[in-house]
Design an enzyme around this catalytic site. Structure first.
Site, short mmCIF file in Angstrom:
data_model
loop_
_atom_site.label_atom_id
_atom_site.label_comp_id
_atom_site.label_asym_id
_atom_site.label_seq_id
_atom_site.Cartn_x
_atom_site.Cartn_y
_atom_site.Cartn_z
N SER A 55 -3.28 5.91 3.07
CA SER A 55 -2.85 4.60 3.56
C SER A 55 -2.71 4.51 5.08
O SER A 55 -2.52 3.41 5.62
CB SER A 55 -1.52 4.20 2.91
OG SER A 55 -1.71 3.84 1.56
N LYS A 58 -4.75 1.95 6.86
CA LYS A 58 -4.33 0.55 6.97
C LYS A 58 -3.93 0.17 8.39
O LYS A 58 -3.90 -1.01 8.74
CB LYS A 58 -3.17 0.30 5.99
CG LYS A 58 -3.60 0.40 4.54
CD LYS A 58 -2.43 0.45 3.57
CE LYS A 58 -2.94 0.63 2.14
NZ LYS A 58 -1.90 0.96 1.18
N SER A 118 2.82 -1.38 2.31
CA SER A 118 1.60 -0.59 2.12
C SER A 118 0.74 -1.12 0.98
O SER A 118 0.09 -0.37 0.25
CB SER A 118 1.94 0.89 1.86
OG SER A 118 0.81 1.72 2.05
#
Length: 380
Positions: A55, A58, A118
């Site tokens: 993640s 991102k 997230s």
């Protein structure tokens, strides 16, 4: 023909004491830390090894959105619809914002859903809304990465979900991305990063940032975890005007990520300290100008400039100014045109930008002709 110019400045000596760079050990197989106040790299361990970011990818999705907002091409109150195919694929798939199929969600809420929660679903909805498809948005991600000098990173999707090795980064590149987010979009960074929690669709979720509540001044950036990548974290904190960005990756547990992240950031603040070199606006040196209405331009500090040294060190610092010169006019005041290279006996080399202290216009026709004649006759 341009040449790379190096001009030495007087040696700065705080005293004659030299202290070795502070040692640090971490269980993380990948680690990196930089001090944004000086540009110093305080620690690196396998920093250029390509790894799956999970993640932490991102951060680039958010950076692309911030960039478009900054250019006026995207507004925080723009709304994007959650289409059924995207909902079916990402509903409850890993971390989620719990977006409802067919709902319209503002860019602002999607950004909170990405940064704080997230949300994998939030990333894809934002990507599709901005570029028409996630694939097209990934093209923007890779373009921005190239512009930021993230030479060993590439992105294959918007949320870091495992994609058979298409999405790969390095710790050094993640730190560059985090630093650029803080430096290039300070207002947006303050608005979206560092939030304790965010609620959507009646569901409150907390930020997983392992530094928040444990390290003073912590406000970012992004955790990541998959079976393939392990536990990772790109973090940032600011104390007394000094901001650090750290990256840890490949840890084997959630608790280990918390422990190592806190230990790492505390070491960065406690084992090192800044030494001011120049106040903001101070003229550091001058640079030659080509075909301008002035033959030189002032090189000034765009902000207070520091060197980062081991705590207790008063070692000698040498400085050089580097630029590709002569610099061609026109030059705009505040334009980054040179680099101050700071070298210390106990902390290596640090590089900070210098900017033009004034506008320099192009020379008039007759001045340019005269400059050409002088060059031809060897008088320049």
């Amino acid at each position: 023909m341009n040449k790379f110019l190096l001009a030495s400045l007087p040696l700065i000596a705080f005293s004659s004491v030299v202290i070795a760079a502070p040692s640090f050990d971490t269980k993380a197989p990948i680690a990196y830390m930089t001090d944004l106040s000086s540009g110093a790299v305080l620690y690196q361990k396998n920093a250029d090894k390509q790894i799956p970011p999970a993640s932490m990818a991102k951060m680039m999705t958010v950076y692309v959105a911030f960039d478009l907002i900054g250019k006026g091409k995207l507004k925080l109150d723009d709304k994007f619809r959650v289409n059924e195919a995207t909902w079916k694929k990402w509903n409850n798939q890993g971390s989620t914002m719990f977006l409802a199929v067919g709902s319209e969600v503002t860019v602002s809420d999607l950004l909170h859903g990405i940064v704080t929660l997230s949300g994998n679903d939030a990333c894809v909805v934002l990507a599709e809304g901005i570029a028409g498809s996630e694939e097209a948005f990934v093209g923007l991600m890779n373009k921005r990465a190239k512009e930021l000098g993230m030479s060993k990173s590439r992105f294959g999707n918007s949320n870091g979900w495992p994609d058979e090795g298409r999405t790969m980064v390095t710790a050094r590149d993640l730190a560059a991305l985090g630093s650029a987010t803080v430096n290039n979009f300070p207002k947006l960074y303050d608005d979206f990063y560092g939030q304790d929690e965010f609620a959507w669709n009646g569901i409150m979720q907390t930020n997983r940032n392992p530094l928040m509540g444990k390290v003073a001044g912590s406000d970012g950036l992004k955790t990541g975890h998959t079976e393939e990548a392990g536990y990772g974290f790109t973090g940032s904190a600011e104390q007394k005007g000094r901001r650090l960005v750290s990256v840890l990756a490949g840890l084997d547990s959630y608790g280990g990520r918390v422990e190592e992240s806190v230990k790492f950031m505390n070491w960065g603040f406690n084992a090192w300290e800044p030494k001011k070199l120049f106040d903001k606006g101070t003229k550091v040196q001058s640079a030659e100008v080509q075909l301008g209405d002035s033959s030189t331009v002032s090189l000034v500090a765009a902000k207070d400039l520091y060197a980062t040294l081991p705590k207790g060190s008063d070692g000698k610092i040498s400085m050089k100014v580097a630029y590709d010169g002569p610099i061609k006019a026109p030059i705009v005041k505040g334009q980054s045109i040179a680099t101050l290279i700071v070298t210390s006996e106990d902390a290596g080399q640090q590089r900070v930008p210098l900017v033009a202290g004034e506008d320099i216009d192009e020379a008039g026709f007759f001045d340019r002709v005269w400059a050409g004649l002088k060059s031809l006759l060897g008088l320049a």
